[in-house]
Design a protein around this motif. Structure first.
Motif, PDB file in Angstrom:
ATOM      1  N   UNK A  39      34.466   9.004  15.429  1.00  0.00           N
ATOM      2  CA  UNK A  39      33.070   8.997  15.891  1.00  0.00           C
ATOM      3  C   UNK A  39      32.630   7.593  16.271  1.00  0.00           C
ATOM      4  N   UNK A  40      33.110   6.602  15.559  1.00  0.00           N
ATOM      5  CA  UNK A  40      32.778   5.231  15.971  1.00  0.00           C
ATOM      6  C   UNK A  40      33.320   4.955  17.364  1.00  0.00           C
ATOM      7  N   UNK A  41      34.552   5.412  17.610  1.00  0.00           N
ATOM      8  CA  UNK A  41      35.138   5.192  18.942  1.00  0.00           C
ATOM      9  C   UNK A  41      34.327   5.957  19.995  1.00  0.00           C
ATOM     10  N   UNK A  42      34.027   7.214  19.688  1.00  0.00           N
ATOM     11  CA  UNK A  42      33.337   8.053  20.678  1.00  0.00           C
ATOM     12  C   UNK A  42      31.912   7.613  20.980  1.00  0.00           C
ATOM     13  N   UNK A  43      31.237   7.069  19.984  1.00  0.00           N
ATOM     14  CA  UNK A  43      29.828   6.720  20.208  1.00  0.00           C
ATOM     15  C   UNK A  43      29.641   5.257  20.596  1.00  0.00           C
ATOM     16  N   UNK A  44      30.709   4.417  20.478  1.00  0.00           N
ATOM     17  CA  UNK A  44      30.492   2.981  20.681  1.00  0.00           C
ATOM     18  C   UNK A  44      31.355   2.344  21.770  1.00  0.00           C
ATOM     19  N   UNK A  45      32.412   3.033  22.220  1.00  0.00           N
ATOM     20  CA  UNK A  45      33.260   2.410  23.243  1.00  0.00           C
ATOM     21  C   UNK A  45      32.539   2.356  24.577  1.00  0.00           C
ATOM     22  N   UNK A  46      32.811   1.315  25.347  1.00  0.00           N
ATOM     23  CA  UNK A  46      32.249   1.244  26.696  1.00  0.00           C
ATOM     24  C   UNK A  46      33.366   0.983  27.699  1.00  0.00           C
ATOM     25  N   UNK A  47      33.004   1.162  28.957  1.00  0.00           N
ATOM     26  CA  UNK A  47      33.976   0.947  30.026  1.00  0.00           C
ATOM     27  C   UNK A  47      34.310  -0.548  30.117  1.00  0.00           C
ATOM     28  N   UNK A  48      35.587  -0.833  30.251  1.00  0.00           N
ATOM     29  CA  UNK A  48      36.040  -2.224  30.349  1.00  0.00           C
ATOM     30  C   UNK A  48      37.348  -2.198  31.105  1.00  0.00           C
ATOM     31  N   UNK A  85      40.795   2.021  30.386  1.00  0.00           N
ATOM     32  CA  UNK A  85      39.646   1.159  30.666  1.00  0.00           C
ATOM     33  C   UNK A  85      38.496   1.391  29.696  1.00  0.00           C
ATOM     34  N   UNK A  86      38.741   1.167  28.426  1.00  0.00           N
ATOM     35  CA  UNK A  86      37.677   1.323  27.436  1.00  0.00           C
ATOM     36  C   UNK A  86      37.880   0.312  26.317  1.00  0.00           C
ATOM     37  N   UNK A  87      36.786  -0.041  25.669  1.00  0.00           N
ATOM     38  CA  UNK A  87      36.902  -1.007  24.570  1.00  0.00           C
ATOM     39  C   UNK A  87      35.767  -0.844  23.568  1.00  0.00           C
ATOM     40  N   UNK A  88      36.044  -1.265  22.345  1.00  0.00           N
ATOM     41  CA  UNK A  88      34.957  -1.500  21.397  1.00  0.00           C
ATOM     42  C   UNK A  88      34.547  -2.950  21.589  1.00  0.00           C
ATOM     43  N   UNK A  89      33.262  -3.220  21.556  1.00  0.00           N
ATOM     44  CA  UNK A  89      32.786  -4.573  21.849  1.00  0.00           C
ATOM     45  C   UNK A  89      31.712  -4.965  20.843  1.00  0.00           C
TER      46      UNK A  89
END
Ligand SMILES: C[S@@+](CC[C@H](N)C(=O)[O-])C[C@H]1O[C@@H](n2cnc3c(N)ncnc32)[C@H](O)[C@@H]1O
Length: 484
Positions: A214-223, A234-238
């Protein structure tokens, strides 16, 4: 108070780590935001000073991001080509290094960052679904919460949860093949793998994976990490950015890769303010997550955009309802084998599913996909006596109308699909009235343990209210003879 200062300490540790370990500039000229409480939304980002349009808000060094580039070497492909997807890989990393209850993460690479991630996802509907399955007979509360959701929300949620279970199984199979990953962990609390590989792992392990996922699903953004723009890599936690809450109207933060690194994928991540707005000191800094419908926000992120009752019907707020289950039921209740034939053709032609009705732009209307599917159904139904065994000529006529080569199939066909939309709207209205009633009867079983109960109920009631107002509005359009 203890909790507040604990959060503040975690934020300060995060900044020290970013500065000392990664060389990030964290003085007020270089970091214009900070994390604070955002009532109703957990934490949020707030401006530390006035920021003019297009000014730099902060820059996160590439090595402080969690993505396939920064952790890929820890999780190489397994012996039989068992490779983890980016979501699975980041979830696994978080799972292995989840902070102890009330403590911090011991991850030597990203510990101070992982320690700032939210610990509690009890209000997320994915948690209700997983707990209902894990707790079996004791999952009554979760079951009634799930049953109180509109059917289309439940259906989208089931699809999301299936992805979670599939990812969990893939991660377990991967770890079974690469047990050295767990054996070599020096600092993680995952020192024993026995239960992980048993047929039914401990519930606590599943719940820890759920937390990670859930942390990955709710917090990752396109990168951008891959030369192909649509690559799942093309995704990352930031860190820092992931405290930004959503607003539907605009983004205060505009992500961009540093111009000097534009030739290299995976550079430092630069965030600027919106080119059309001045950010005021102490105001909350929002990120627009996308133009998602409320049911998507709810199942993916666990919240809905708040709106005032009546404003969807008045056309001030845009509303959308997925009516797939009712359309499928219509087909199923049709004569003979028509449901099978319609499904096959719509799948082949790319028109199966994603059938919605919308309150805006005016006039409130059924989606083109919905009209197209209903046109085919009624055309087949009207001609089935002669053509069901060989529907090619019927499909050709339908295809011509779909491609705009003819304006319509026939006046009768137009009348039939419009009547079906009206019937669907009436069904949605009736079940929204009943659904709202049922939610109002739901009781908070543990007032002390579920302080956010009224917020959960508010979200569910708004989902039903949206169904009610959109379908009333579309019914009105149909009855007024609007052309779509
Ligand atoms: C990227 S995080 C944002 C930071 C988060 N609020 C926190 O406390 O860490 C996304 C999560 O924040 C919450 N959130 C974001 N925008 C919200 C909003 N407009 N209303 C309520 N909750 C929101 C939801 O729980 C969502 O899953």
């Amino acid at each position: 108070m203890a909790n507040l200062s604990h959060h503040h300490d975690l934020w300060i540790s995060l900044l020290s780590w970013l500065r000392d370990k990664h060389g990030m500039k964290t003085d007020i000229d270089s970091l214009a935001v900070e994390c604070r409480d955002a009532p109703g939304a957990g934490k949020g980002l707030f401006a530390l000073k006035d920021c003019s349009p297009s000014s730099a808000l902060f820059t996160v060094p590439a090595r402080a991001l969690i993505n396939v580039k920064t952790i890929g070497s820890l999780y190489p492909p397994g012996p039989e080509g068992h490779e983890l997807s980016p979501v699975q890989m980041i979830s696994l990393h978080l799972f292995l290094h989840k902070p102890q209850e009330g403590g911090i993460s011991n991850d030597p690479l990203f510990g101070p960052y992982l320690s700032t991630l939210p610990r509690d996802f009890s209000g997320h509907p994915c948690t209700w679904s997983v707990n209902e399955r894990l707790l079996k007979n004791d999952g009554g509360l979760e079951r009634s919460l799930l049953q109180s959701l509109p059917p289309c929300v439940r259906r989208s949620l089931q699809q999301l949860v299936s992805r979670l279970w599939a990812d969990w199984e893939t991660v377990r199979s991967y770890l079974r093949l690469k047990q050295e990953i767990i054996q070599n962990l020096k600092t993680s609390r995952r020192t024993s793998a026995e239960s992980l590989f048993s047929e039914s792992p401990d519930n606590s392990l599943v719940q820890d994976f759920l937390w990670a996922w859930l942390n990955v699903n709710t917090r990752c953004i396109h990168y951008r990490l891959d030369s192909s723009i649509s690559s799942p890599k093309n995704m990352t936690l930031c860190p820092i950015l992931d405290f930004a809450n959503h607003t539907p109207s605009h983004s205060d933060i505009i992500p961009q890769l540093r111009a000097s690194h534009s030739h290299a994928l995976g550079g430092d991540y630069v965030f600027k303010s919106n080119s059309a707005r001045t950010l005021r000191k102490n105001s909350e800094v929002f990120l627009r997550y996308g133009g998602h419908a409320n049911r998507t926000l709810f199942i993916e992120y666990g919240f809905v955009n708040l709106w005032e009752e009546g404003s969807v019907e008045r056309g001030e707020v845009s509303g959308e309802v997925d009516v797939q289950d009712l359309v499928e039921a219509l087909f199923e209740n049709g004569p003979g084998f028509i449901a099978k034939v319609v499904k096959q053709i719509l799948e082949d032609e790319g028109y199966w599913g994603d059938w919605t009705i919308h309150s805006s732009p005016a006039p409130a209307h059924p989606s083109y996909r919905l009209i197209t599917a209903l046109r085919l159904y009624h055309h087949l139904k009207q001609n089935m006596a002669t053509h069901l065994s060989d529907p090619v000529p019927i499909v050709d006529e339908w295809r011509k109308a779909t491609l705009g080569e003819t304006e319509r199939i026939s006046d009768q066909n137009e009348e039939c699909w419009r009547n079906s939309v009206a019937d669907i709207c009436e069904s949605v209205i009736q079940r929204a009235v009943d659904g709202t009633q049922a939610v109002k009867l739901l009781q908070n079983p543990h007032e002390d343990r579920i302080p956010d109960w009224s917020q959960w109920m508010q979200s569910i009631l708004l989902l039903w209210q949206e169904e009610l107002e959109v379908s009333r509005r579309v019914l009105y359009s149909i009855r007024s003879g609007e052309e779509f």
